[in-house]
Design a protein around this motif. Structure first.
Motif, PDB file in Angstrom:
ATOM      1  N   ASP A 138     -15.460  -5.504   1.419  1.00 21.12           N
ATOM      2  CA  ASP A 138     -15.580  -6.049   0.066  1.00 21.12           C
ATOM      3  C   ASP A 138     -14.195  -6.234  -0.562  1.00 21.12           C
ATOM      4  N   PRO A 139     -13.667  -7.466  -0.551  1.00 22.02           N
ATOM      5  CA  PRO A 139     -12.386  -7.699  -1.221  1.00 22.02           C
ATOM      6  C   PRO A 139     -12.602  -7.675  -2.741  1.00 22.02           C
ATOM      7  N   GLY A 140     -12.046  -6.679  -3.413  1.00 18.99           N
ATOM      8  CA  GLY A 140     -12.313  -6.468  -4.838  1.00 18.99           C
ATOM      9  C   GLY A 140     -11.935  -7.651  -5.721  1.00 18.99           C
ATOM     10  N   HIS A 141     -12.757  -7.856  -6.779  1.00 16.17           N
ATOM     11  CA  HIS A 141     -12.521  -8.907  -7.792  1.00 16.17           C
ATOM     12  C   HIS A 141     -12.640 -10.302  -7.166  1.00 16.17           C
ATOM     13  N   GLY A 142     -12.088 -11.329  -7.838  1.00 17.87           N
ATOM     14  CA  GLY A 142     -12.206 -12.708  -7.337  1.00 17.87           C
ATOM     15  C   GLY A 142     -12.705 -13.644  -8.418  1.00 17.87           C
ATOM     16  N   GLY A 143     -12.374 -14.927  -8.277  1.00 18.17           N
ATOM     17  CA  GLY A 143     -12.795 -15.939  -9.243  1.00 18.17           C
ATOM     18  C   GLY A 143     -12.221 -15.649 -10.616  1.00 18.17           C
ATOM     19  N   ARG A 144     -13.103 -15.585 -11.620  1.00 17.78           N
ATOM     20  CA  ARG A 144     -12.619 -15.395 -12.994  1.00 17.78           C
ATOM     21  C   ARG A 144     -12.108 -13.981 -13.254  1.00 17.78           C
ATOM     22  N   ASP A 145     -12.382 -13.061 -12.321  1.00 18.87           N
ATOM     23  CA  ASP A 145     -11.928 -11.677 -12.469  1.00 18.87           C
ATOM     24  C   ASP A 145     -10.728 -11.427 -11.544  1.00 18.87           C
ATOM     25  N   PRO A 146      -9.510 -11.446 -12.095  1.00 15.14           N
ATOM     26  CA  PRO A 146      -8.323 -11.278 -11.237  1.00 15.14           C
ATOM     27  C   PRO A 146      -8.068  -9.822 -10.846  1.00 15.14           C
ATOM     28  N   GLY A 147      -8.773  -8.869 -11.493  1.00 15.88           N
ATOM     29  CA  GLY A 147      -8.411  -7.463 -11.296  1.00 15.88           C
ATOM     30  C   GLY A 147      -7.115  -7.186 -12.029  1.00 15.88           C
ATOM     31  N   ALA A 148      -6.326  -6.276 -11.497  1.00 21.70           N
ATOM     32  CA  ALA A 148      -5.032  -5.975 -12.121  1.00 21.70           C
ATOM     33  C   ALA A 148      -4.100  -7.172 -11.955  1.00 21.70           C
ATOM     34  N   ARG A 165       4.539  -3.086  -5.767  1.00 20.58           N
ATOM     35  CA  ARG A 165       4.166  -4.493  -5.990  1.00 20.58           C
ATOM     36  C   ARG A 165       4.903  -5.398  -4.999  1.00 20.58           C
ATOM     37  N   LYS A 166       6.180  -5.119  -4.832  1.00 23.34           N
ATOM     38  CA  LYS A 166       6.994  -5.905  -3.902  1.00 23.34           C
ATOM     39  C   LYS A 166       6.464  -5.770  -2.467  1.00 23.34           C
ATOM     40  N   LEU A 167       6.135  -4.521  -2.103  1.00 22.99           N
ATOM     41  CA  LEU A 167       5.584  -4.276  -0.763  1.00 22.99           C
ATOM     42  C   LEU A 167       4.249  -4.985  -0.569  1.00 22.99           C
ATOM     43  N   LEU A 168       3.390  -4.918  -1.600  1.00 27.74           N
ATOM     44  CA  LEU A 168       2.039  -5.481  -1.487  1.00 27.74           C
ATOM     45  C   LEU A 168       2.046  -6.987  -1.247  1.00 27.74           C
ATOM     46  N   LYS A 169       3.131  -7.641  -1.639  1.00 25.47           N
ATOM     47  CA  LYS A 169       3.230  -9.090  -1.446  1.00 25.47           C
ATOM     48  C   LYS A 169       3.577  -9.446  -0.001  1.00 25.47           C
ATOM     49  N   THR A 170       4.051  -8.469   0.758  1.00 22.12           N
ATOM     50  CA  THR A 170       4.515  -8.787   2.113  1.00 22.12           C
ATOM     51  C   THR A 170       3.389  -8.697   3.141  1.00 22.12           C
ATOM     52  N   ASN A 171       3.484  -9.607   4.101  1.00 25.11           N
ATOM     53  CA  ASN A 171       2.555  -9.629   5.209  1.00 25.11           C
ATOM     54  C   ASN A 171       2.553  -8.311   5.973  1.00 25.11           C
ATOM     55  N   SER A 172       3.750  -7.741   6.167  1.00 30.75           N
ATOM     56  CA  SER A 172       3.863  -6.538   7.002  1.00 30.75           C
ATOM     57  C   SER A 172       3.166  -5.341   6.342  1.00 30.75           C
ATOM     58  N   PHE A 173       3.312  -5.197   5.023  1.00 31.20           N
ATOM     59  CA  PHE A 173       2.661  -4.086   4.329  1.00 31.20           C
ATOM     60  C   PHE A 173       1.142  -4.278   4.316  1.00 31.20           C
ATOM     61  N   GLN A 174       0.719  -5.523   4.113  1.00 31.77           N
ATOM     62  CA  GLN A 174      -0.717  -5.824   4.141  1.00 31.77           C
ATOM     63  C   GLN A 174      -1.306  -5.498   5.517  1.00 31.77           C
ATOM     64  N   LEU A 175      -0.529  -5.812   6.567  1.00 32.42           N
ATOM     65  CA  LEU A 175      -0.988  -5.519   7.929  1.00 32.42           C
ATOM     66  C   LEU A 175      -1.090  -4.021   8.174  1.00 32.42           C
ATOM     67  N   LEU A 176      -0.108  -3.262   7.650  1.00 30.70           N
ATOM     68  CA  LEU A 176      -0.150  -1.801   7.801  1.00 30.70           C
ATOM     69  C   LEU A 176      -1.364  -1.220   7.086  1.00 30.70           C
ATOM     70  N   LYS A 236      -6.743  -9.619  -7.082  1.00 27.97           N
ATOM     71  CA  LYS A 236      -7.775 -10.281  -6.265  1.00 27.97           C
ATOM     72  C   LYS A 236      -7.180 -10.940  -5.020  1.00 27.97           C
ATOM     73  N   ASP A 237      -5.970 -11.499  -5.144  1.00 33.59           N
ATOM     74  CA  ASP A 237      -5.333 -12.194  -4.015  1.00 33.59           C
ATOM     75  C   ASP A 237      -4.849 -11.209  -2.959  1.00 33.59           C
ATOM     76  N   VAL A 238      -4.243 -10.107  -3.412  1.00 30.50           N
ATOM     77  CA  VAL A 238      -3.757  -9.089  -2.474  1.00 30.50           C
ATOM     78  C   VAL A 238      -4.951  -8.436  -1.761  1.00 30.50           C
ATOM     79  N   ASN A 239      -5.994  -8.154  -2.529  1.00 23.92           N
ATOM     80  CA  ASN A 239      -7.188  -7.544  -1.929  1.00 23.92           C
ATOM     81  C   ASN A 239      -7.749  -8.427  -0.814  1.00 23.92           C
ATOM     82  N   LEU A 240      -7.845  -9.731  -1.102  1.00 19.30           N
ATOM     83  CA  LEU A 240      -8.409 -10.655  -0.103  1.00 19.30           C
ATOM     84  C   LEU A 240      -7.507 -10.747   1.130  1.00 19.30           C
ATOM     85  N   ALA A 241      -6.198 -10.772   0.905  1.00 18.53           N
ATOM     86  CA  ALA A 241      -5.254 -10.871   2.034  1.00 18.53           C
ATOM     87  C   ALA A 241      -5.388  -9.652   2.950  1.00 18.53           C
ATOM     88  N   ILE A 242      -5.470  -8.463   2.362  1.00 17.96           N
ATOM     89  CA  ILE A 242      -5.627  -7.242   3.173  1.00 17.96           C
ATOM     90  C   ILE A 242      -6.996  -7.232   3.853  1.00 17.96           C
TER      91      ILE A 242
END
Ligand code: ZN
Length: 189
Positions: A16-26, A161-172, A34-40
């Motif tokens: 379940d990727p949290g939030h989405g659409g009109r609800d961006p989350g934090a 926040r900086k880490l969360l934007k990176t592909n490598s952190f999302q992969l970890l 919502k974007d980081v959640n979906l990417a992970i």
């Protein structure tokens, strides 16, 4: 003897990727939760699929999905476990670290939370905020299987926040969650 469990074999996971659409989350800086959640979540989906798990997503893109719909998706899919992927926020930027929430009183949920937390902290190397029981979260309350909500890191903390934007952190993060899931099915009776 008697342990014939093969990793991923026939086990059904609802992600379940949290939030989405009109609800961006934090929202912090230029980053929406919502974007980081979906990417992970998508990286986790691929990892679990490659391990042989049968995976269902509550959303595949940036769209509105209610909390009850998310729980229904997991229940109708008859998932063995439910993993909600989130990132945290707080009203100061110092607060940081990883935590995993589970439904109060669920022993299997607590076990799953514990294993995912261990494997996440090992890889993300962020402060260990531990696991927490919650009874008020719809996606934990209305799902009928062991369910956890993962808060990988804090979008309000500049370093994380900086880490969360990176592909490598999302992969970890995806790898940690996937390893925790593997351990859960290996170690659960
Ligand atoms: Zn969230």
């Amino acid at each position: 003897p008697g342990c014939f469990y093969i990793e991923g074999d026939n086990m059904k996971i609802c992600i379940d990727p949290g939030h989405g659409g009109r609800d961006p989350g934090a929202v912090s800086g230029n980053v929406k939760e919502k974007d980081v959640n979906l990417a992970i979540a998508q990286k986790l989906q691929l990892k679990l699929h490659n391990k042989g798990y049968i995976v269902k997503m509550t959303r595949e893109k940036d769209e509105d999905v209610s909390l009850y719909q998310r729980a229904n998706t997991a229940n109708n899919f008859k998932a063995d476990i439910f993993i909600s992927v989130h990132n945290n926020a707080f009203n100061n930027e110092i607060t940081q670290g990883t935590e995993v929430l589970y439904f109060s009183g669920s022993l299997q949920g607590e076990k799953l939370a514990c294993l995912v937390q261990i494997e996440l902290v090992k890889r993300l190397k962020r402060p260990d905020r531990g696991i927490k029981s919650r009874s008020d979260l719809v996606v934990l309350r209305y799902t009928t299987m062991p369910a956890i909500l993962v808060e990988c890191a804090f979008l309000t903390n500049p370093v994380e926040r900086k880490l969360l934007k990176t592909n490598s952190f999302q992969l970890l993060a995806a790898e940690g969650i996937a390893e925790g899931i593997d351990r859960y099915f290996r170690e659960v009776e």
